[in-house]
Design a protein around this motif. Structure first.
Motif, PDB file in Angstrom:
ATOM      1  N   GLU A 324       0.832  -1.196   0.000  1.00 44.31           N
ATOM      2  CA  GLU A 324       0.000   0.000   0.000  1.00 44.31           C
ATOM      3  C   GLU A 324       0.868   1.248   0.000  1.00 44.31           C
ATOM      4  O   GLU A 324       1.837   1.350   0.765  1.00 44.31           O
ATOM      5  CB  GLU A 324      -0.949   0.019   1.190  1.00 44.31           C
ATOM      6  N   GLU A 325       0.519   2.204  -0.849  1.00 43.86           N
ATOM      7  CA  GLU A 325       1.234   3.469  -0.952  1.00 43.86           C
ATOM      8  C   GLU A 325       0.360   4.596  -0.416  1.00 43.86           C
ATOM      9  O   GLU A 325      -0.741   4.364   0.073  1.00 43.86           O
ATOM     10  CB  GLU A 325       1.662   3.722  -2.403  1.00 43.86           C
ATOM     11  N   PHE A 326       0.847   5.816  -0.536  1.00 46.34           N
ATOM     12  CA  PHE A 326       0.183   6.973   0.068  1.00 46.34           C
ATOM     13  C   PHE A 326      -0.583   7.771  -0.987  1.00 46.34           C
ATOM     14  O   PHE A 326       0.008   8.243  -1.971  1.00 46.34           O
ATOM     15  CB  PHE A 326       1.225   7.877   0.729  1.00 46.34           C
ATOM     16  N   GLY A 327      -1.885   7.895  -0.792  1.00 45.37           N
ATOM     17  CA  GLY A 327      -2.725   8.698  -1.681  1.00 45.37           C
ATOM     18  C   GLY A 327      -3.361   9.845  -0.919  1.00 45.37           C
ATOM     19  O   GLY A 327      -3.763   9.687   0.249  1.00 45.37           O
ATOM     20  N   TRP A 328      -3.448  10.995  -1.536  1.00 47.38           N
ATOM     21  CA  TRP A 328      -4.020  12.192  -0.892  1.00 47.38           C
ATOM     22  C   TRP A 328      -5.068  12.790  -1.815  1.00 47.38           C
ATOM     23  O   TRP A 328      -4.787  13.114  -2.970  1.00 47.38           O
ATOM     24  CB  TRP A 328      -2.925  13.223  -0.616  1.00 47.38           C
ATOM     25  N   VAL A 329      -6.294  12.941  -1.294  1.00 42.86           N
ATOM     26  CA  VAL A 329      -7.367  13.581  -2.059  1.00 42.86           C
ATOM     27  C   VAL A 329      -7.324  15.071  -1.780  1.00 42.86           C
ATOM     28  O   VAL A 329      -7.535  15.507  -0.643  1.00 42.86           O
ATOM     29  CB  VAL A 329      -8.743  13.006  -1.687  1.00 42.86           C
ATOM     30  N   HIS A 330      -7.021  15.855  -2.797  1.00 44.37           N
ATOM     31  CA  HIS A 330      -6.960  17.307  -2.651  1.00 44.37           C
ATOM     32  C   HIS A 330      -8.337  17.882  -2.926  1.00 44.37           C
ATOM     33  O   HIS A 330      -8.860  17.773  -4.038  1.00 44.37           O
ATOM     34  CB  HIS A 330      -5.933  17.891  -3.615  1.00 44.37           C
ATOM     35  N   ARG A 331      -8.916  18.486  -1.893  1.00 38.53           N
ATOM     36  CA  ARG A 331     -10.236  19.112  -2.015  1.00 38.53           C
ATOM     37  C   ARG A 331     -10.170  20.462  -1.327  1.00 38.53           C
ATOM     38  O   ARG A 331      -9.762  20.564  -0.179  1.00 38.53           O
ATOM     39  CB  ARG A 331     -11.312  18.249  -1.344  1.00 38.53           C
ATOM     40  N   SER A 332     -10.575  21.495  -2.034  1.00 39.60           N
ATOM     41  CA  SER A 332     -10.589  22.827  -1.446  1.00 39.60           C
ATOM     42  C   SER A 332     -12.013  23.219  -1.102  1.00 39.60           C
ATOM     43  O   SER A 332     -12.971  22.659  -1.629  1.00 39.60           O
ATOM     44  CB  SER A 332      -9.992  23.860  -2.408  1.00 39.60           C
ATOM     45  N   THR A 333     -12.167  24.187  -0.210  1.00 41.24           N
ATOM     46  CA  THR A 333     -13.497  24.667   0.160  1.00 41.24           C
ATOM     47  C   THR A 333     -13.933  25.823  -0.716  1.00 41.24           C
ATOM     48  O   THR A 333     -15.036  26.329  -0.583  1.00 41.24           O
ATOM     49  CB  THR A 333     -13.510  25.130   1.627  1.00 41.24           C
ATOM     50  N   ALA A 334     -13.055  26.239  -1.648  1.00 40.69           N
ATOM     51  CA  ALA A 334     -13.404  27.380  -2.494  1.00 40.69           C
ATOM     52  C   ALA A 334     -14.530  27.058  -3.447  1.00 40.69           C
ATOM     53  O   ALA A 334     -15.363  27.893  -3.763  1.00 40.69           O
ATOM     54  CB  ALA A 334     -12.164  27.846  -3.273  1.00 40.69           C
ATOM     55  N   GLY A 335     -14.571  25.791  -3.895  1.00 35.28           N
ATOM     56  CA  GLY A 335     -15.629  25.396  -4.817  1.00 35.28           C
ATOM     57  C   GLY A 335     -15.360  25.861  -6.235  1.00 35.28           C
ATOM     58  O   GLY A 335     -14.563  26.743  -6.491  1.00 35.28           O
ATOM     59  N   GLY A 336     -16.014  25.211  -7.171  1.00 36.41           N
ATOM     60  CA  GLY A 336     -15.930  25.652  -8.559  1.00 36.41           C
ATOM     61  C   GLY A 336     -14.711  25.148  -9.316  1.00 36.41           C
ATOM     62  O   GLY A 336     -14.556  25.442 -10.491  1.00 36.41           O
TER      63      GLY A 336
END
Length: 343
Positions: A324-336
């Motif tokens: 297993e490797e390292f995954g990061w979900v990038h999500r901002s609160t700015a939207g759009g």
């Protein structure tokens, strides 16, 4: 080395062209496991590391052998799974704030990544070049973790440079306008800081300079955020349909669309303790190929899925199994971000 982009297309070879023995890179369908004998099984491997719920769905896999890591990586593939529950939730500030690091159970934020590799001589595939598609007969039984998303091949191309990228000239014009606006604002700030004779203006504060204005600080942060987004959009405009960006050990690193939501640190490899390096990211354009209702409340959303892998690509000399490797979900609160990326 240039960044390599992946584009989702219908496979010209049909289903046989995406069978395990063809070593495919693809989106959707079911995993074409590289090692059919050592699948990542059990309840734990099927659970989301963020919410603990079962039901991970296979998103994509990338065939990515590495000459730099020796004979054990003659065949090498990465498999990415996502949690529909976590990635359908609207991003909240506590979910995207990476300033405090992340625990072992929550770092994935709804994604899990598995790496498998084999030497050229192995029990599953011949060492010689592959036979023609019409003569190929896969003996691999389907594994777990099916995906209801359409199956598409990932076709790789080098990212075009600025001179080659003529597909979206309007983006270059927008970026030029943004930079010119920033330059004019900087010049205006310099003029306001002094009088016509070049001497500083007396503020009337005998105690020294005035404290910083919180509104001005917020405006500066907003400008930085806008510049980050403009840079992301401008770079993606070189090839708007890109689904994957691959840059193993490259100097550029991930292409971030926002200043917020980035990991503060990357965990060391859980197997050998070596640092992990950026290898690839899944772009928001991938969402367009999943055949989902974008207006539905359970529709998936992300800015990027960023994958970091063991620098040594560690594993047994004979290969096999899954790490297993390292995954990061990038999500901002700015939207759009997702909508703007499609324009």
């Amino acid at each position: 080395l240039p960044v390599v982009l992946g584009f989702a297309e219908k496979s010209e070879g049909g289903p046989g062209g995406l069978a395990p023995g063809r070593f495919p890179s693809k989106v959707g369908g079911e995993p074409a496991w590289l090692d059919p004998a050592g699948l990542p099984g059990g309840v734990e491997a099927c659970e989301c590391a963020a919410c603990g719920e079962p039901g991970l769905r296979f998103l994509l896999q990338l065939y990515c052998p590495l000459d730099s890591c020796g004979a054990q990586c003659f065949h090498r593939a990465l498999f990415i799974f996502v949690c529909p529950r976590c990635l359908a939730r609207p991003a909240r500030p506590e979910e995207v704030d990476g300033a405090g690091g992340a625990s072992a159970r929550t770092y994935a934020r709804g994604v899990r990544v598995f790496r498998s590799q084999l030497p050229r001589t192995n029990p599953h595939y011949p060492p010689d070049p592959l036979p023609p598609l019409e003569d190929f007969d896969s003996t691999h039984a389907p594994g777990p973790a099916r995906s209801s998303w359409p199956e598409l091949e990932l076709v790789n191309e080098e990212e075009p440079d600025e001179e080659e990228a003529q597909r979206a000239p309007g983006e270059a014009r927008v970026q030029a306008m943004v930079k010119e606006h920033q330059r004019q604002e900087a010049e205006g700030a310099e003029e306001d800081s002094g009088d016509e004779g070049g001497m500083s203006v007396d503020s009337g504060d005998e105690g020294g300079s005035l404290p910083p204005d919180p509104d001005e600080e917020e405006e500066t942060e907003a400008e930085r955020e806008q510049e980050c987004w403009d840079s992301f959009r401008y770079r993606v405009a070189r090839a708007p349909d890109q689904v994957v960006r691959y840059d193993h050990n490259g100097s550029e690193g991930p292409l971030w669309s926002s200043l917020e939501g980035r990991p503060s640190s990357i965990p060391l490899c859980g197997r050998c303790g070596a640092p992990r390096d950026f290898e690839l990211q899944v772009m928001p354009q991938c969402l367009l190929h999943l055949g989902q209702d974008e207006l539905a409340t359970d529709s998936l959303d992300w800015d990027s899925i960023v994958v970091f892998t063991c620098r040594n690509s560690c594993g047994p000399a004979e290969g096999g199994g899954y790490v297993e490797e390292f995954g990061w979900v990038h999500r901002s609160t700015a939207g759009g971000v997702r909508a703007s990326a499609e324009e």
